[in-house]
Enzyme design. Sequence first.
Site, PDB file in Angstrom:
ATOM      1  N   LYS A  79      12.541 -17.051  50.910  1.00  0.00           N
ATOM      2  CA  LYS A  79      13.468 -18.398  51.788  1.00  0.00           C
ATOM      3  C   LYS A  79      12.750 -19.100  52.780  1.00  0.00           C
ATOM      4  O   LYS A  79      12.033 -18.527  53.515  1.00  0.00           O
ATOM      5  CB  LYS A  79      14.184 -18.164  52.141  1.00  0.00           C
ATOM      6  CG  LYS A  79      15.785 -19.093  52.343  1.00  0.00           C
ATOM      7  CD  LYS A  79      17.330 -18.604  52.896  1.00  0.00           C
ATOM      8  CE  LYS A  79      17.623 -19.509  53.364  1.00  0.00           C
ATOM      9  NZ  LYS A  79      19.316 -19.407  53.937  1.00  0.00           N
ATOM     10  N   SER A 154      23.054 -22.000  52.862  1.00  0.00           N
ATOM     11  CA  SER A 154      21.891 -22.897  52.951  1.00  0.00           C
ATOM     12  C   SER A 154      20.560 -22.339  52.226  1.00  0.00           C
ATOM     13  O   SER A 154      19.692 -22.839  52.033  1.00  0.00           O
ATOM     14  CB  SER A 154      21.474 -22.820  54.620  1.00  0.00           C
ATOM     15  OG  SER A 154      21.024 -21.247  54.628  1.00  0.00           O
ATOM     16  N   SER A 178      25.320 -18.003  53.343  1.00  0.00           N
ATOM     17  CA  SER A 178      24.335 -18.822  52.860  1.00  0.00           C
ATOM     18  C   SER A 178      23.519 -18.189  51.730  1.00  0.00           C
ATOM     19  O   SER A 178      22.823 -18.687  50.888  1.00  0.00           O
ATOM     20  CB  SER A 178      23.247 -19.029  53.568  1.00  0.00           C
ATOM     21  OG  SER A 178      23.722 -19.812  55.108  1.00  0.00           O
TER      22      SER A 178
END
Length: 489
Positions: A79, A154, A178
């Site tokens: 990520k 996210s 997230s």
Amino acid sequence: MTTHRVHAFRDDALAEHDAVALAQLIRTRDVSPEELAAAAAERVAAVEPCVRAIECSYDTPRFAADGLGCWYGVPTFVKDNTDIRGLPTTHGSAAFRAHTVDRDDAYTRQFLSTGVTVLGKSRLPEFGLIPTTEFRDADPARNPWNPEYSVGGSSGGAAALVAAGVVPVAHGNDGGGSIRIPASCTGLVALKPSRSRHLDNAQNRHLPIRVISEGVLTRTVRDTATYVAAAEKYWRNPDLIPIGMVDGPAERRMRVALLTTTPTGDEPDTETRVAVERAADLLEKAGHEVEPIAQPFSPQVAEDYIAYFGLLMQVTMLAGKYLHDPSFDRNRVEDITSGLARYYRRRIARMPGGYLRLRQSARTYAGIFRRYQVLLSPVLAQAVPPLGQLGPNGPADELIERLLHYMAYTPVNNVTGTPSIAVPMGLAESGVPLGAMLSAAYGDERTLIELAYLFEEENPFPRITDGAGDPAPPARGSSPRRRPSTRHR
């Protein structure tokens, strides 16, 4: 409802295998890490024009050097709020020009100890602030199950890549849901570990309340279980009971608390309620006792949580040149970032009390587990929305109000530092997955993984290859060695 699904599953080296199966094929020399990386690159070329999940890529995949680790040779993505050597870290923001990082952060090294091959970095919304991977001035990441819908956030880019079959597993992190939110939106499994279960990256080490947990998004429970056991072999917190390798459901019977009311007093929408009731029925059928409970947290705690992130964004606005890059321009941040900072400034006089309430919430949460072993709830208060409904374009105050009601369940585990897992529970009318969430007492990840195995066995997770949609066609002119573009914004 039939929808157009976008996926890359096909008869290649990756097939429909999970990470455990692929690692075994490498150990038996049936495939090589290079073949898997090439197959993943082909899959990227097929689906990325639609899903838009990748922030940047290595020119040449980063292979593990020693041939060790439970997932040696399995392709993955990291990520893009996490430092990994050789790639920039943009935090999903166009407010600065990120430079290539020259070292791996602490948790990154723990993740890499599994032996994965890193292809690049997945997208996230600016600073990971909203539960959808959308942007003010760039294309959104799209849900492979229905590209007109949010993929969550996210860790939305990671979820899209795993759900679409590009890779079997991807790194994500969770500061308010997230990992669990995008997993729920895409039919994946995602465990948010207990605070201090793993090494912290820099972004979490300096927070007043360490709300961020690192982990992975997977298509199978055994991949999640395998990762947890492998991470412990690299580093284990001696203050926490070890998890070890969990390989199936537990035989013991448990008392489960069912919570549907949000801290803001709302109830979930019909599709979400039906999914959670289905989960409760499954648990009762397996012999567990399920009892509804009242919401123990007040709306004030939810507002305190939003204000806490407002504090972090206020610091970012003031010190972005030092925290990120000298090129940081506060005038280029998205409205939600500056809006959260304003939210904090309006409540600055109340922040000491809010900070204390957040700290004390761990006692309230622990009180649930004096009677119960597990807490069952929705992941989100509503089924996955279409793109645009939660995006950053529009008045920030209105978006913050929607977020208070939409992502009302997940932040409790971040504030209290407790473990929680999202598991798939079927499909909504829109064709996009629904999820349920299981939470446990601090340090009790093992119980959650055991119950996730139960769900997987008794209620097989939906597969994107079933019922609707065809694999995306190979990109014209693509070849096993072709790499996608290194930048997408």
